[in-house]
Design a protein around this motif. Structure first.
Motif, PDB file in Angstrom:
ATOM      1  N   LEU A  87      11.698   8.330  11.795  1.00 50.22           N
ATOM      2  CA  LEU A  87      12.239   8.251  13.155  1.00 50.22           C
ATOM      3  C   LEU A  87      13.155   9.439  13.447  1.00 50.22           C
ATOM      4  O   LEU A  87      13.094  10.068  14.508  1.00 50.22           O
ATOM      5  N   HIS A  88      14.019   9.744  12.482  1.00 48.07           N
ATOM      6  CA  HIS A  88      14.976  10.831  12.663  1.00 48.07           C
ATOM      7  C   HIS A  88      14.256  12.173  12.826  1.00 48.07           C
ATOM      8  O   HIS A  88      14.612  12.984  13.706  1.00 48.07           O
ATOM      9  N   SER A  89      13.250  12.410  12.009  1.00 48.89           N
ATOM     10  CA  SER A  89      12.513  13.668  12.067  1.00 48.89           C
ATOM     11  C   SER A  89      11.792  13.834  13.403  1.00 48.89           C
ATOM     12  O   SER A  89      11.857  14.886  14.036  1.00 48.89           O
ATOM     13  N   ALA A  90      11.099  12.772  13.837  1.00 49.69           N
ATOM     14  CA  ALA A  90      10.375  12.835  15.109  1.00 49.69           C
ATOM     15  C   ALA A  90      11.336  13.052  16.267  1.00 49.69           C
ATOM     16  O   ALA A  90      11.086  13.855  17.182  1.00 49.69           O
ATOM     17  N   ARG A  91      12.467  12.339  16.248  1.00 50.19           N
ATOM     18  CA  ARG A  91      13.436  12.443  17.337  1.00 50.19           C
ATOM     19  C   ARG A  91      14.013  13.862  17.419  1.00 50.19           C
ATOM     20  O   ARG A  91      14.116  14.446  18.506  1.00 50.19           O
ATOM     21  N   GLU A  92      14.392  14.431  16.269  1.00 44.70           N
ATOM     22  CA  GLU A  92      14.992  15.763  16.261  1.00 44.70           C
ATOM     23  C   GLU A  92      14.030  16.810  16.815  1.00 44.70           C
ATOM     24  O   GLU A  92      14.411  17.677  17.608  1.00 44.70           O
ATOM     25  N   ASN A  93      12.787  16.734  16.411  1.00 46.22           N
ATOM     26  CA  ASN A  93      11.805  17.730  16.860  1.00 46.22           C
ATOM     27  C   ASN A  93      11.428  17.549  18.334  1.00 46.22           C
ATOM     28  O   ASN A  93      11.187  18.517  19.052  1.00 46.22           O
ATOM     29  N   LEU A  94      11.356  16.297  18.763  1.00 48.42           N
ATOM     30  CA  LEU A  94      11.050  16.044  20.174  1.00 48.42           C
ATOM     31  C   LEU A  94      12.142  16.586  21.084  1.00 48.42           C
ATOM     32  O   LEU A  94      11.874  17.131  22.171  1.00 48.42           O
ATOM     33  N   LEU A  95      13.403  16.425  20.663  1.00 47.12           N
ATOM     34  CA  LEU A  95      14.542  16.778  21.507  1.00 47.12           C
ATOM     35  C   LEU A  95      15.155  18.117  21.118  1.00 47.12           C
ATOM     36  O   LEU A  95      16.331  18.380  21.417  1.00 47.12           O
ATOM     37  N   ALA A  96      14.381  18.966  20.471  1.00 44.35           N
ATOM     38  CA  ALA A  96      14.915  20.254  20.011  1.00 44.35           C
ATOM     39  C   ALA A  96      15.372  21.128  21.170  1.00 44.35           C
ATOM     40  O   ALA A  96      16.284  21.947  21.020  1.00 44.35           O
ATOM     41  N   HIS A  97      14.714  20.981  22.335  1.00 48.02           N
ATOM     42  CA  HIS A  97      15.071  21.799  23.490  1.00 48.02           C
ATOM     43  C   HIS A  97      15.758  20.933  24.531  1.00 48.02           C
ATOM     44  O   HIS A  97      15.246  19.850  24.874  1.00 48.02           O
ATOM     45  N   PRO A  98      16.897  21.382  25.063  1.00 48.52           N
ATOM     46  CA  PRO A  98      17.608  20.586  26.081  1.00 48.52           C
ATOM     47  C   PRO A  98      16.731  20.366  27.330  1.00 48.52           C
ATOM     48  O   PRO A  98      15.952  21.234  27.704  1.00 48.52           O
ATOM     49  N   GLY A  99      16.894  19.208  27.921  1.00 49.72           N
ATOM     50  CA  GLY A  99      16.171  18.901  29.151  1.00 49.72           C
ATOM     51  C   GLY A  99      14.723  18.520  28.954  1.00 49.72           C
ATOM     52  O   GLY A  99      13.948  18.466  29.934  1.00 49.72           O
ATOM     53  N   THR A 100      14.319  18.254  27.732  1.00 52.18           N
ATOM     54  CA  THR A 100      12.921  17.910  27.467  1.00 52.18           C
ATOM     55  C   THR A 100      12.515  16.626  28.193  1.00 52.18           C
ATOM     56  O   THR A 100      13.281  15.658  28.266  1.00 52.18           O
ATOM     57  N   VAL A 101      11.295  16.628  28.715  1.00 48.34           N
ATOM     58  CA  VAL A 101      10.688  15.431  29.298  1.00 48.34           C
ATOM     59  C   VAL A 101       9.612  14.943  28.339  1.00 48.34           C
ATOM     60  O   VAL A 101       8.772  15.728  27.881  1.00 48.34           O
ATOM     61  N   ILE A 102       9.662  13.661  28.027  1.00 51.61           N
ATOM     62  CA  ILE A 102       8.694  13.088  27.091  1.00 51.61           C
ATOM     63  C   ILE A 102       7.679  12.267  27.879  1.00 51.61           C
ATOM     64  O   ILE A 102       8.041  11.354  28.639  1.00 51.61           O
ATOM     65  N   GLY A 103       6.403  12.603  27.716  1.00 47.69           N
ATOM     66  CA  GLY A 103       5.334  11.850  28.351  1.00 47.69           C
ATOM     67  C   GLY A 103       4.597  11.003  27.335  1.00 47.69           C
ATOM     68  O   GLY A 103       4.259  11.478  26.247  1.00 47.69           O
ATOM     69  N   VAL A 104       4.391   9.740  27.653  1.00 40.12           N
ATOM     70  CA  VAL A 104       3.697   8.824  26.747  1.00 40.12           C
ATOM     71  C   VAL A 104       2.517   8.220  27.506  1.00 40.12           C
ATOM     72  O   VAL A 104       2.691   7.408  28.425  1.00 40.12           O
ATOM     73  N   ASP A 105       1.315   8.632  27.155  1.00 39.26           N
ATOM     74  CA  ASP A 105       0.113   8.137  27.811  1.00 39.26           C
ATOM     75  C   ASP A 105      -0.409   6.897  27.086  1.00 39.26           C
ATOM     76  O   ASP A 105      -0.532   6.898  25.857  1.00 39.26           O
ATOM     77  N   ASP A 106      -0.703   5.846  27.857  1.00 40.39           N
ATOM     78  CA  ASP A 106      -1.155   4.565  27.304  1.00 40.39           C
ATOM     79  C   ASP A 106      -0.106   3.983  26.363  1.00 40.39           C
ATOM     80  O   ASP A 106      -0.362   3.680  25.185  1.00 40.39           O
ATOM     81  N   ALA A 107       1.109   3.795  26.875  1.00 40.31           N
ATOM     82  CA  ALA A 107       2.233   3.310  26.071  1.00 40.31           C
ATOM     83  C   ALA A 107       2.008   1.900  25.543  1.00 40.31           C
ATOM     84  O   ALA A 107       2.681   1.473  24.596  1.00 40.31           O
ATOM     85  N   HIS A 108       1.093   1.152  26.125  1.00 39.42           N
ATOM     86  CA  HIS A 108       0.800  -0.194  25.613  1.00 39.42           C
ATOM     87  C   HIS A 108       0.161  -0.125  24.220  1.00 39.42           C
ATOM     88  O   HIS A 108       0.107  -1.141  23.501  1.00 39.42           O
ATOM     89  N   LEU A 109      -0.320   1.054  23.821  1.00 45.57           N
ATOM     90  CA  LEU A 109      -0.924   1.227  22.496  1.00 45.57           C
ATOM     91  C   LEU A 109       0.051   1.815  21.481  1.00 45.57           C
ATOM     92  O   LEU A 109      -0.353   2.222  20.383  1.00 45.57           O
ATOM     93  N   LEU A 110       1.341   1.879  21.823  1.00 45.61           N
ATOM     94  CA  LEU A 110       2.328   2.379  20.868  1.00 45.61           C
ATOM     95  C   LEU A 110       2.464   1.426  19.678  1.00 45.61           C
ATOM     96  O   LEU A 110       2.484   0.206  19.849  1.00 45.61           O
ATOM     97  N   ASP A 111       2.559   2.000  18.502  1.00 44.63           N
ATOM     98  CA  ASP A 111       2.884   1.182  17.333  1.00 44.63           C
ATOM     99  C   ASP A 111       4.356   0.803  17.400  1.00 44.63           C
ATOM    100  O   ASP A 111       5.117   1.316  18.235  1.00 44.63           O
TER     101      ASP A 111
END
Length: 860
Positions: A87-111
């Protein structure tokens, strides 16, 4: 074509998503909707214009089985297998750049871990989130909490409206979509963009969606794109056996009454199919029926059903239907269709009655199929007559005639003889233009038919022929006698009403047709649905001709509802009615669209006669807008429909030509043509058209028609003719006050271009009297009214907008010079000498300080 499908026009939803991703008060947005509704397209469209970096995670069924599977690309290779470390690794890399927008397509299929990560980011607002969720799916609690607890805004995407569907398809195709095809596509797709896309692309591939003179028409089933097959097969793999059985039952006959389907496969299977989005349940009239959620889903299911199994399933449906009510056309047609392709026997009477019902509903391909099946089962003359009628209306008269030619009239009883003879005479008259042969057949019927009710049918048909031959008085007298006779059979009444619907409006008795139209419309039964459609057209024409434009427009709107692509002829006639009202109102672009779509729908192997009235008014609409080349093209096309069988429309042809000539700035020629139209209309009893033609002449600049127009107007029904007469009198007497008053009358009546002409004709009169302010006011009013008519331009409006110190004849000659005509050609065209032409050019050049004829033409 692919990229154009991304141009979904959802301005409200677009703004809402963008606000949610840029406004500091929200953490983002969750888009909820059915599969293919456009969630991902909208989300990616918005994020593509944001200055922020965007990280998209696409969830799938396979990634759902892997912890943090959706965000695997952002997990460092060196990260341990501990869930917290992941979780920590994914979060750090996703938010590495300020102001990032995260898109999640078909979120009902999230683990579970991925859903937890998204939830954490939303709670502490580390980044803006845009997620999509498909309705009808099980959604992780962490995802549901995103909108329930107010962390993200929830926006539900609804199906596209019909207007949005039409606009999207027209953008993709790069042309106009026929209105009837647009209705069918919208109904079949349910407004789902993905379904719509596959329908359109499949139909283009199958060549059932084709371009006809710039208008795209859907005329048959679509091919199933391979990509959609895979998607649908994947969904079908997850449904159970009972649901699949329900779908297979629906595949052999759609739509199916919900009670019948429930009886065959059980309530649970139907409910599950609905809840999983496989079927749609809706009310159509008194019944609740079931359809596939996507028409191409039915095609995929049908591939799974063999011929023998399909026949057996249809047989089961037939057994269920036999005990049900067969009193309605829909039930009879349904039973007949099923029996034809099932393992069950069919009563030939039921099959013939179903074909008759299809004809009455104007569904010609369906009528042809059922009637042909009846012919193959020895249905006799009745089946042959229905098949011939269906072929005739689809523009295949030679096939229709060959079928009827197999029968010997000497072996037919009186009823059969009338059924055979009336249809064959009509075919020879309207479709083949063989007036002599049609009269011979009518004479044969008159000589051999003695039974009064059958003679009334023959008389009514003769009245319709007489009207088209422009023997108006004879046609009206005969048709009124048939209508008034209480013993007249339905077919006789229908034909008589058809004749009167075309004759009474042009004869100046439009108000008298109203009760006849109401009677036909109120009747639920009809021998031929297209005759009923033509009567409705007559209703609109009658109201338009007498000047009741509001009522005419209301009727045209009421009469244009069709639900099947098989009803394209009826739809086209209804569109012509819409164009008639729009033309008289001065809404020329609307009229052009209506007529062009109708003409495209009327394309057939043999050109259908209904093209002529549409073309004549279409030419007028183009001419009013100054589009002379288009108007000339349409009039040239209209030449294919000439002869005694279409004489009714000759005054309209001359009026259309007058408008085209007027658009070429040849006022004198336009006036002469309008007078010729008035003379021809008078000789044939078309007094309403005589008044209209005289009024056109007055609008073109003729000051001599006022007395004659007043005389004609006195015998006509409705308010329009009186206003025409008052306008001509005001113009003849150069009475500016009267012209202003009549301009207001025209505007109130909805005749906007006539109102503009009346105002414009006052301008030179004011100028001659040195009355500058009234002149400017009249010119401004004329221009404002013309603008409401899509910028239409008439001789009067042109003169008012560009006041020049030259005569109308000098202006006309200068305009002809500008078109490249020599002095001799101009002289021949205007029936004057070359010296006279040269004199006009000389005087005009002096008045305008022009050095030669070329400079004069440029000034004009």
């Amino acid at each position: 074509m692919g990229e154009l499908w991304q141009l979904l026009h959802r301005p409200a939803e677009y703004d809402a998503v963008r606000t949610a991703l840029t406004d500091g008060n929200t953490g983002g947005v969750v888009l909820v909707g059915a599969a293919g509704i456009g969630k991902t397209t909208l989300a990616r469209l918005v994020t593509s214009v944001l200055p922020n970096p965007v990280r998209w995670a696409a969830c799938t069924a396979s990634s759902q089985a892997i912890p943090l599977g959706a965000f695997a690309p952002w997990i460092a290779a060196s990260a341990s297998r501990d869930p917290l470390a992941l979780l920590h690794s994914a979060r750090e890399n996703l938010l590495a750049h300020p102001g990032t927008v995260i898109g999640v397509d078909d979120a009902h299929l999230l683990d579970t871990l991925s859903a937890t990560l998204v939830h954490q980011i939303a709670v502490d607002r580390s980044a803006r989130i845009v997620a999509t969720v498909r309705t009808g799916e099980t959604v992780p609690d962490a995802v549901t909490s995103l909108w329930k607890d107010g962390y993200l805004e929830r926006i539900e995407l609804t199906p596209l409206t019909k207007q949005q569907c039409t606009a999207l398809v027209e953008t993709v195709l790069g042309g106009t979509l026929e209105g009837l095809s647009a209705d069918v596509m919208w109904e079949s797709s349910g407004g789902n963009p993905l379904f719509l896309r596959n329908m359109v692309e499949g139909a283009v591939e199958a060549r059932t969606l084709t371009d006809s003179n710039g208008v795209w028409q859907l005329r048959g089933p679509t091919a199933v794109p391979s990509g959609l097959v895979e998607l649908l097969e994947e969904r079908l793999a997850r449904v159970g056996g009972p649901v699949l059985e329900a779908l297979k039952m629906l595949a052999v006959y759609e739509p199916l009454d919900i009670d019948i389907l429930t009886e065959l496969v059980g309530v649970e299977a139907v409910d599950t199919a609905e809840l999983t989005g496989m079927i749609r349940v809706g009310r159509h009239g008194p019944t609740v029926d079931v359809r596939f959620s996507h028409p191409l889903l039915g095609e995929v299911i049908r591939r799974r059903v063999g011929t023998a199994a399909a026949r057996t399933r249809r047989g089961r449906i037939v057994e269920t239907l036999r005990d049900r009510d067969l009193s309605t056309p829909a039930h009879r047609i349904r039973l007949a269709q099923l029996c034809v392709d099932s393992d069950q026997p069919i009563d030939i009477v039921v099959l013939i009655n179903a074909a008759k019902d299809a004809v009455a509903m104007s569904n010609l391909p369906l009528a042809e199929r059922l009637a042909r099946a009846a012919c193959e089962r020895c249905g006799g003359l009745r089946a042959a007559e229905l098949l011939s009628r269906a072929l005739l209306w689809q523009g295949r008269p030679h096939e229709a005639d060959e079928i009827l030619a197999r029968f010997d009239p000497d072996r037919l009883d009186p009823l059969q003889l009338v059924q055979w003879g009336v249809l064959r005479a009509g075919l020879q008259f309207w479709s083949l233009g063989n007036v002599a042969r049609a009269r011979d057949l009518l004479d044969l019927l008159a000589a051999r038919v003695e039974y009064p009710a059958l003679r009334l049918t023959v008389d009514a048909f003769g009245a319709a022929m007489a009207v088209h031959e422009s023997r108006i008085a004879v046609g009206i007298e005969t048709a009124e006698r048939v209508i008034a006779d209480p013993d007249s059979p339905r077919q006789a009444v229908d034909f008589a009403a058809f004749a009167l619907g075309l004759a009474m409006p042009v004869a100046g008795r439009g108000a008298d047709f109203a009760p006849i139209a109401a009677r036909i419309t109120a009747e639920q039964k009809s021998t031929d649905g297209l005759v009923r459609v033509m009567v409705r057209y007559g209703d609109v024409l009658a109201l338009t001709t007498i000047g009741e434009l509001d009522r005419a427009e209301q009727r045209a709107s009421e009469y244009r509802e069709f639900s099947s692509a098989g009803q394209f002829i009826g739809w086209a006639i209804a569109r012509i009615a819409v164009g008639v009202v729009a033309t008289y109102r001065g809404r020329f672009r609307e009229a052009i669209t209506a007529f062009e779509q109708a003409l495209a729908a009327l394309n057939a192997e043999s050109s259908l006669a209904w093209k002529l009235p549409a073309r004549l008014l279409l030419a007028r609409a183009y001419a009013a807008l100054g589009e002379v080349e288009q108007a000339e093209r349409v009039l040239a096309d209209a030449e294919e429909h000439r002869g005694a069988h279409m004489a009714l429309h000759e005054p309209q042809r001359l009026i259309a030509r007058a408008w085209v000539v007027a658009a070429e700035h040849s006022q004198h020629a336009a006036i002469e043509l309008a007078r010729k139209a008035a003379d021809l209309a008078h000789r044939t009893g078309q007094y309403a058209l005589e008044a209209e033609a005289l009024h056109h002449a007055a609008r073109f600049g003729d000051r001599t028609v006022a007395t004659r127009l007043a005389t004609v107007a006195a015998r006509l029904q409705g308010p329009a003719a009186g206003i025409y007469a008052r306008h001509a009198a005001a113009f003849a007497h150069a009475d500016t006050r009267a012209l202003a008053a009549v301009s207001l009358e025209f505007e109130t009546a909805g005749l906007l271009l006539a109102a503009a002409d009346a105002a414009a004709q006052a301008v030179p009169i004011h100028d001659h009297a040195g009355q500058r302010r009234p002149s400017a006011q009249a010119a401004a009013r004329a221009q404002a009214l013309a603008a409401r008519c899509d910028g239409a331009c008439t001789p009067a409006i042109t003169a008012a907008a560009r006041p020049l110190p030259i005569t109308e004849r000098e202006r006309e000659i200068a305009a002809l010079i500008g078109r490249g005509l020599s002095n001799r050609a101009i002289a021949e065209r205007l029936c004057v000498s070359v010296r006279t032409v040269e004199g006009h050019i000389y005087r005009a050049c002096i008045k305008l300080d022009a050095s030669d004829r070329e400079q004069l033409a440029k000034l004009i």
